[in-house]
Design an enzyme around this catalytic site. Sequence first.
Site, mmCIF file in Angstrom:
data_model
loop_
_atom_site.group_PDB
_atom_site.id
_atom_site.type_symbol
_atom_site.label_atom_id
_atom_site.label_comp_id
_atom_site.label_asym_id
_atom_site.label_seq_id
_atom_site.Cartn_x
_atom_site.Cartn_y
_atom_site.Cartn_z
ATOM 1 N N CYS A 8 23.342 10.133 7.816
ATOM 2 C CA CYS A 8 22.887 10.348 6.458
ATOM 3 C C CYS A 8 21.694 11.294 6.592
ATOM 4 O O CYS A 8 21.066 11.347 7.647
ATOM 5 C CB CYS A 8 22.477 9.028 5.828
ATOM 6 S SG CYS A 8 22.318 9.092 4.043
ATOM 7 N N CYS A 84 26.603 9.967 3.319
ATOM 8 C CA CYS A 84 26.043 10.665 2.156
ATOM 9 C C CYS A 84 26.630 12.064 2.103
ATOM 10 O O CYS A 84 26.945 12.665 3.131
ATOM 11 C CB CYS A 84 24.514 10.673 2.174
ATOM 12 S SG CYS A 84 23.728 11.855 3.249
ATOM 13 N N CYS A 92 27.075 19.782 11.612
ATOM 14 C CA CYS A 92 26.594 18.794 12.582
ATOM 15 C C CYS A 92 26.495 19.413 13.967
ATOM 16 O O CYS A 92 27.292 20.292 14.321
ATOM 17 C CB CYS A 92 27.554 17.603 12.656
ATOM 18 S SG CYS A 92 27.569 16.587 11.185
#
Length: 166
Positions: A8, A84, A92
């Site tokens: 998140c 989220c 990422c």
Amino acid sequence: MRQLLILCSGNSARSIMAEAIINHRSGKRLRAYSAGSHPKAEPHPMALKCLAEAGIDTAGLHSKSWDTFTGAQAPRLDLVLTVCDAAAGEACPLFPGNAQRVHWGLPDPPAGVSDEERWERFCAVRDALQARIDALLTIPDADWDRDDFAQRVSALHHRLPQPLTA
């Protein structure tokens, strides 16, 4: 043991709660970690209180950067789960392992205006996470290596009720 990373952006509420719930409910079958792209200084106090109310240990929970899970000493991950929408939309870093990636978008509990409403949102998100995690725990270990594993985990989120959003 399968290892999961829950992401998140702030790593102060949803991901922290998911980490604690998975580690509480899965025994030695799964090991969960959580992190954020822009972690807060500490977990949200209401997230910790909401977990404690459900009998889930909060000792040792702290906000962490996702960079913690990128080095050579980081755990090899089987599943990276974003909770989220902000974190799901970010690029990422590469994590060790052959992790499947899944998104369970849940509303941000701190968005409520009053303490009472905020508390209701935290508890609703905790309950939604518990339901999804309980369903995840019904998937046999051998199925984690199936090509359709990510789709099956994603489907768990979509077939279960959504928490309060307004």
